[in-house]
Design a protein around this motif. Structure first.
Motif, PDB file in Angstrom:
ATOM      1  N   TYR A   1       0.831  -1.210   0.000  1.00 12.11           N
ATOM      2  CA  TYR A   1       0.000   0.000   0.000  1.00 12.11           C
ATOM      3  C   TYR A   1       0.866   1.262   0.000  1.00 12.11           C
ATOM      4  O   TYR A   1       0.581   2.225  -0.722  1.00 12.11           O
TER       5      TYR A   1
ATOM      6  N   THR B   1      -4.434   0.308  -8.865  1.00 11.74           N
ATOM      7  CA  THR B   1      -3.306  -0.433  -8.316  1.00 11.74           C
ATOM      8  C   THR B   1      -2.880  -1.521  -9.296  1.00 11.74           C
ATOM      9  O   THR B   1      -3.471  -1.695 -10.360  1.00 11.74           O
TER      10      THR B   1
ATOM     11  N   ASN C   1       2.135   2.100  -3.419  1.00 11.70           N
ATOM     12  CA  ASN C   1       1.147   1.994  -4.486  1.00 11.70           C
ATOM     13  C   ASN C   1       1.322   3.053  -5.575  1.00 11.70           C
ATOM     14  O   ASN C   1       1.109   2.771  -6.755  1.00 11.70           O
TER      15      ASN C   1
END
Length: 305
Positions: free
Chosen positions: A76, A110, A79
Motif C-alpha cells: 500500500y 493499483t 502503491n
C-alpha cells in the motif's frame, strides 16, 4: 543488493556473477530467469548458462513475496510507484513491475497478481559522450539535441554523461534535469546517486509539462534535459521551453532517424527544425555504439572529421 527481496537461490546465483557489464535481470513467473550482458543468458544455480533446462525459475508465490519484500512489507505504501510500474529500493535501484492492472473510474487504482520484474542496473559511464560532445555546443551555447536509440541502447547513460559534461565544464550556467522516472540522476532519500554536475538542478518524478512550465520560472535554466519524449503532449511542451529561449537535450525511442520521423509529432519537429542535433546510438558494437551526430539537414557530422 538483491538479498533484501529475491529468493535465496536466485540471490546466491546472482551473487556469484561478475557484475561488470550486467545490464538487466528479468524474472518471470514459471519462466527461466534471464540475465543480460549485451546478450541474454539463462541464470542457473551455478551462474550463467545457455541451457534452458538448467535455468532457475520463479513461482507465482515467490513473485508475490519479491514484491512484498521490495515494498518493505507494505505494498500500500508503494502503491503510487506501483501504478507507474516501478519500485524504488533502499539503495536507489529501481525495478520494473508487471502484473494485473486494476482500474477505477478510468484511472489506474493499483497493480496486483504480479507476474514479472525487470531489474535494470543503471551505470555511470564517464566520458561516454566525449566523441559527440563537441558537436552539441558552440560559442553561442548548447544546441537543441535529441538522442535517438532503440530500448536498451544506452540513451539514458549517454544523456547522464552529457549533463555531467555540460554542467561540470560550465558550458551551461544552469542545467535543469526533469527526471520523470528518477533514472537520470537517480535520487533517493535526498541523495543524488549519480554525479550530474555542479551547475545542475534535478526535479524528480515530475511530468515534462509541469517541469517545463514551472521549472523555467523557478530555476531560470540555460538548458533542460529530459528522458524519453514519447507523447504529443511531451513534444508540445517543448514549444514553450524553446519559445522561452531555453535549450533542450532529450531522448527518444527509435531505431534510426527514418523511423523516428515516421511518427507524426516528431515529423513536425523535423519540419520546424526544432532540434539542431540528433545523436543516434545503437547496440551494433555493444551498448551505446555511436552511429552518428546529425545536423538539422540529417548530415552526419562525424563523417566530416
Amino acid at each position: 543488493m538483491f538479498e533484501q527481496f529475491l529468493p535465496t537461490r536466485i540471490h546466491k546465483a546472482l551473487n556469484g556473477l561478475n557484475k561488470k557489464g550486467l545490464q538487466e535481470i528479468r524474472i518471470r513467473v514459471k519462466q527461466p530467469v534471464i540475465v543480460r550482458f549485451g546478450t541474454n543468458f539463462y541464470l542457473g544455480e551455478n551462474g550463467i548458462t545457455d541451457k534452458k533446462e538448467y535455468a532457475l525459475m520463479c513461482s507465482y508465490d515467490e513473485m508475490q513475496d519479491i514484491i512484498f519484500k521490495a515494498c518493505e512489507c507494505s505494498v500500500y505504501a508503494y502503491n503510487e510507484q506501483l501504478k507507474q510500474l516501478f519500485i524504488t529500493l533502499k539503495d536507489g535501484q529501481r525495478i520494473g513491475v508487471c502484473g494485473e492492472t486494476v482500474f477505477e473510474d478510468g484511472h489506474i487504482k493499483t497493480i496486483k497478481n504480479f507476474s514479472s520484474i525487470n531489474i535494470r542496473l543503471l551505470h555511470q559511464v564517464p566520458n561516454c559522450s566525449s566523441k559527440a560532445l563537441p558537436f552539441l555546443f558552440d560559442e553561442n551555447g548548447v544546441k537543441n539535441t535529441l538522442i535517438v536509440a532503440p530500448p536498451g541502447a544506452g540513451k539514458t547513460t549517454f544523456l547522464r554523461d552529457v549533463c555531467y559534461q555540460l554542467s561540470s565544464k560550465h558550458i551551461v550556467s544552469n542545467l535543469l534535469i526533469l527526471d520523470e522516472r528518477g533514472e537520470i540522476a537517480q535520487k533517493f532519500d535526498d541523495e543524488t546517486i549519480f554525479n550530474v554536475g555542479e551547475n545542475t538542478d534535478v526535479l524528480s518524478y515530475s511530468t515534462k509539462e509541469f517541469g517545463i512550465l514551472n521549472g523555467i520560472r523557478v530555476f531560470t535554466p540555460t538548458a533542460i534535459a529530459m528522458d524519453e519524449l514519447a507523447s504529443p503532449l511531451d513534444v508540445s511542451a517543448l514549444d514553450y521551453a524553446i519559445g522561452s529561449g531555453v535549450k533542450i537535450i532529450a531522448t527518444a525511442h527509435a531505431q534510426n532517424l527514418k523511423e523516428l520521423f515516421r511518427k507524426p509529432h516528431f515529423k513536425r519537429l523535423l519540419e520546424d527544425k526544432v532540434f539542431d542535433r540528433f545523436v543516434v546510438l545503437s547496440n551494433k558494437n555493444g551498448v551505446g555504439t555511436l552511429e552518428g551526430v546529425f545536423d538539422d539537414k540529417q548530415t552526419n557530422l562525424l563523417l566530416r572529421i
